[in-house]
Design an enzyme around this catalytic site. Structure first.
Site, PDB file in Angstrom:
ATOM      1  N   ASP A  46       6.212 -10.562 -19.873  1.00  0.00           N
ATOM      2  CA  ASP A  46       7.300 -11.540 -19.984  1.00  0.00           C
ATOM      3  C   ASP A  46       7.600 -11.806 -21.469  1.00  0.00           C
ATOM      4  O   ASP A  46       8.534 -12.527 -21.806  1.00  0.00           O
ATOM      5  CB  ASP A  46       6.999 -12.830 -19.204  1.00  0.00           C
ATOM      6  CG  ASP A  46       5.787 -13.575 -19.734  1.00  0.00           C
ATOM      7  OD1 ASP A  46       5.092 -13.052 -20.629  1.00  0.00           O
ATOM      8  OD2 ASP A  46       5.517 -14.694 -19.241  1.00  0.00           O
ATOM      9  N   SER A  47       6.831 -11.152 -22.358  1.00  0.00           N
ATOM     10  CA  SER A  47       7.190 -11.145 -23.782  1.00  0.00           C
ATOM     11  C   SER A  47       8.556 -10.502 -23.982  1.00  0.00           C
ATOM     12  O   SER A  47       9.116 -10.574 -25.070  1.00  0.00           O
ATOM     13  CB  SER A  47       6.126 -10.390 -24.594  1.00  0.00           C
ATOM     14  OG  SER A  47       5.863  -9.126 -24.022  1.00  0.00           O
ATOM     15  N   ASP A  85       4.525  -8.492 -14.898  1.00  0.00           N
ATOM     16  CA  ASP A  85       4.008  -9.765 -15.403  1.00  0.00           C
ATOM     17  C   ASP A  85       4.718 -10.914 -14.694  1.00  0.00           C
ATOM     18  O   ASP A  85       5.954 -10.980 -14.707  1.00  0.00           O
ATOM     19  CB  ASP A  85       4.277  -9.828 -16.911  1.00  0.00           C
ATOM     20  CG  ASP A  85       3.376 -10.818 -17.617  1.00  0.00           C
ATOM     21  OD1 ASP A  85       2.429 -11.324 -16.995  1.00  0.00           O
ATOM     22  OD2 ASP A  85       3.631 -11.068 -18.815  1.00  0.00           O
ATOM     23  N   LYS A 115       0.151  -9.219 -13.183  1.00  0.00           N
ATOM     24  CA  LYS A 115      -0.685 -10.046 -14.067  1.00  0.00           C
ATOM     25  C   LYS A 115      -0.178 -11.477 -14.001  1.00  0.00           C
ATOM     26  O   LYS A 115       1.041 -11.700 -13.901  1.00  0.00           O
ATOM     27  CB  LYS A 115      -0.593  -9.521 -15.507  1.00  0.00           C
ATOM     28  CG  LYS A 115      -1.290 -10.418 -16.523  1.00  0.00           C
ATOM     29  CD  LYS A 115      -1.285  -9.826 -17.917  1.00  0.00           C
ATOM     30  CE  LYS A 115      -0.067 -10.163 -18.741  1.00  0.00           C
ATOM     31  NZ  LYS A 115       0.198 -11.621 -18.892  1.00  0.00           N
ATOM     32  N   GLU A 117      -1.120 -15.600 -15.692  1.00  0.00           N
ATOM     33  CA  GLU A 117      -1.871 -16.346 -16.706  1.00  0.00           C
ATOM     34  C   GLU A 117      -2.676 -17.464 -16.063  1.00  0.00           C
ATOM     35  O   GLU A 117      -2.219 -18.117 -15.113  1.00  0.00           O
ATOM     36  CB  GLU A 117      -0.904 -16.951 -17.737  1.00  0.00           C
ATOM     37  CG  GLU A 117      -0.186 -15.897 -18.563  1.00  0.00           C
ATOM     38  CD  GLU A 117       0.694 -16.500 -19.653  1.00  0.00           C
ATOM     39  OE1 GLU A 117       0.645 -17.721 -19.894  1.00  0.00           O
ATOM     40  OE2 GLU A 117       1.444 -15.718 -20.266  1.00  0.00           O
ATOM     41  N   GLU A 184      -6.708 -12.882 -24.321  1.00  0.00           N
ATOM     42  CA  GLU A 184      -5.772 -12.898 -25.458  1.00  0.00           C
ATOM     43  C   GLU A 184      -6.149 -13.973 -26.477  1.00  0.00           C
ATOM     44  O   GLU A 184      -6.469 -15.120 -26.103  1.00  0.00           O
ATOM     45  CB  GLU A 184      -4.338 -13.176 -24.962  1.00  0.00           C
ATOM     46  CG  GLU A 184      -3.361 -13.296 -26.131  1.00  0.00           C
ATOM     47  CD  GLU A 184      -1.887 -13.372 -25.727  1.00  0.00           C
ATOM     48  OE1 GLU A 184      -1.588 -13.317 -24.524  1.00  0.00           O
ATOM     49  OE2 GLU A 184      -1.050 -13.487 -26.645  1.00  0.00           O
TER      50      GLU A 184
HETATM   51  O1  KIV Z   1       4.025 -10.820 -21.900  1.00  0.00           O
HETATM   52  C1  KIV Z   1       3.180 -10.157 -22.498  1.00  0.00           C
HETATM   53  O2  KIV Z   1       3.474  -9.177 -23.196  1.00  0.00           O
HETATM   54  C2  KIV Z   1       1.804 -10.580 -22.371  1.00  0.00           C
HETATM   55  C3  KIV Z   1       0.865 -10.134 -23.444  1.00  0.00           C
HETATM   56  C4  KIV Z   1       1.065 -10.997 -24.636  1.00  0.00           C
HETATM   57  C5  KIV Z   1      -0.515 -10.179 -22.982  1.00  0.00           C
HETATM   58  O3  KIV Z   1       1.482 -11.305 -21.489  1.00  0.00           O
END
Ligand code: KIV
EC number: 2.1.2.11
Length: 288
Positions: A46-47, A85, A115, A117, A184
């Site tokens: 989600d980056s 994500d 994934k 968090e 992280e």
């Molecule tokens: O969104 C992302 O790229 C991430 C990484 C920072 C681990 O969650």
């Protein structure tokens, strides 16, 4: 043809002490280059909110955006393990929503895993998603979606009290049935403890070398993202310099008429251009 790695390959790599190299990807061309370069897995993070959309964080990113980019990465890298994500509020509100949204990554975007968090506080979600048959990556330590509660993007585990919370999160993720853990922005000492005591593969992003593999954000690694560079990032290229040089040269050449030159145009078939004068006269009349 490259064989797509599975969870079994990653567990096998862990048992042999072979490190996993992975990056984020958001589009098909980069995903294709990653696949041919031998990256082990790709995270459609989600980056993308910051790296692609120019937001100042990940909180505004939606499920639809994540699915859209995951589909593109899957298309570009059909033989690479792809992780979708889960964006902010796609799994926090209820366990049912978490399972449904996790499933969408597999059904609609072709992801191999998801994934999410959090540690202790998302244990129920991890359990339910894993029970639905989905491969789950936990993500603890510096968790960008809750950076507001941390007072910003702050490294975790710098005191023993903070280390205790991070380690409790790691244990909770494993206990809930996650198949992998991403740590992280955590001090290497604390990552070492986690790596030593967990059964599941533990990967690091900005959390030191003692892990089963390393993740970097592709825009950082390539030197494209300019807003800020986290302390742990190593730039393997400086593409922003190359891109700016190329854009500048293009502007100069267009404005001066150097581009396009004869090498960069389509030519009429043999003998056809001789007849163009007659056609022009027929269509537009004689030049006065
Ligand atoms: O969104 C992302 O790229 C991430 C990484 C920072 C681990 O969650």
């Amino acid at each position: 043809m490259l064989k797509k790695k599975t969870i079994l390959d990653f567990y096998n790599m862990k048992s042999k002490g072979e490190k996993v190299a992975w990056i984020t990807a958001y589009d098909a061309p980069i995903a294709a280059l990653a696949e041919t370069s031998g990256l082990d897995m790709l995270l459609v993070g989600d980056s993308l909110g910051m790296c692609v959309c120019g937001y100042d964080g990940t909180v505004p990113v939606t499920m639809e955006q994540c699915l859209h980019h995951t589909r593109a990465v899957r298309t570009g890298a059909p033989n690479t393990f792809v992780i979708g994500d889960m964006p902010f509020l796609s799994y926090q509100v209820s366990v049912e929503e978490a399972v449904r949204n996790a499933g969408r990554f597999l059904k609609e975007a072709g992801a191999d895993a998801i994934k999410l968090e959090g540690g202790v506080r998302v244990g129920r979600q991890i359990r339910a998603i894993a029970d639905a048959g989905i491969v789950v990556f936990g993500h603890i330590g510096l968790t960008p979606q809750s950076s507001g509660q941390m007072g910003g993007y702050k490294a975790q585990g710098r005191t023993v009290e903070s280390a205790r919370l991070v380690i409790q999160d790691a244990l909770a993720v494993q206990e809930a049935g996650a198949h992998f853990l991403l740590v992280e922005g955590v001090t290497p000492e604390v990552t070492r403890v986690i790596h030593e005591h967990l059964r599941i593969p533990v990967y690091s992003i900005g959390a030191g070398p003692e892990a089963d593999g390393q993740l970097l954000i592709v825009s950082d690694l390539l030197g494209i993202f300019q807003a800020f560079t986290p302390h742990f990032v190593k730039k393997y290229a400086h593409l922003s310099d190359d891109i700016q040089r190329a854009f500048g040269e293009y502007c100069t050449e267009v404005r001066s008429g150097v581009f396009p030159d004869p090498e960069h145009v389509y030519n009429m078939k043999e003998g056809e251009s001789d007849k163009l004068g007659a056609l022009e006269q027929e269509m537009f009349g004689a030049k006065s």
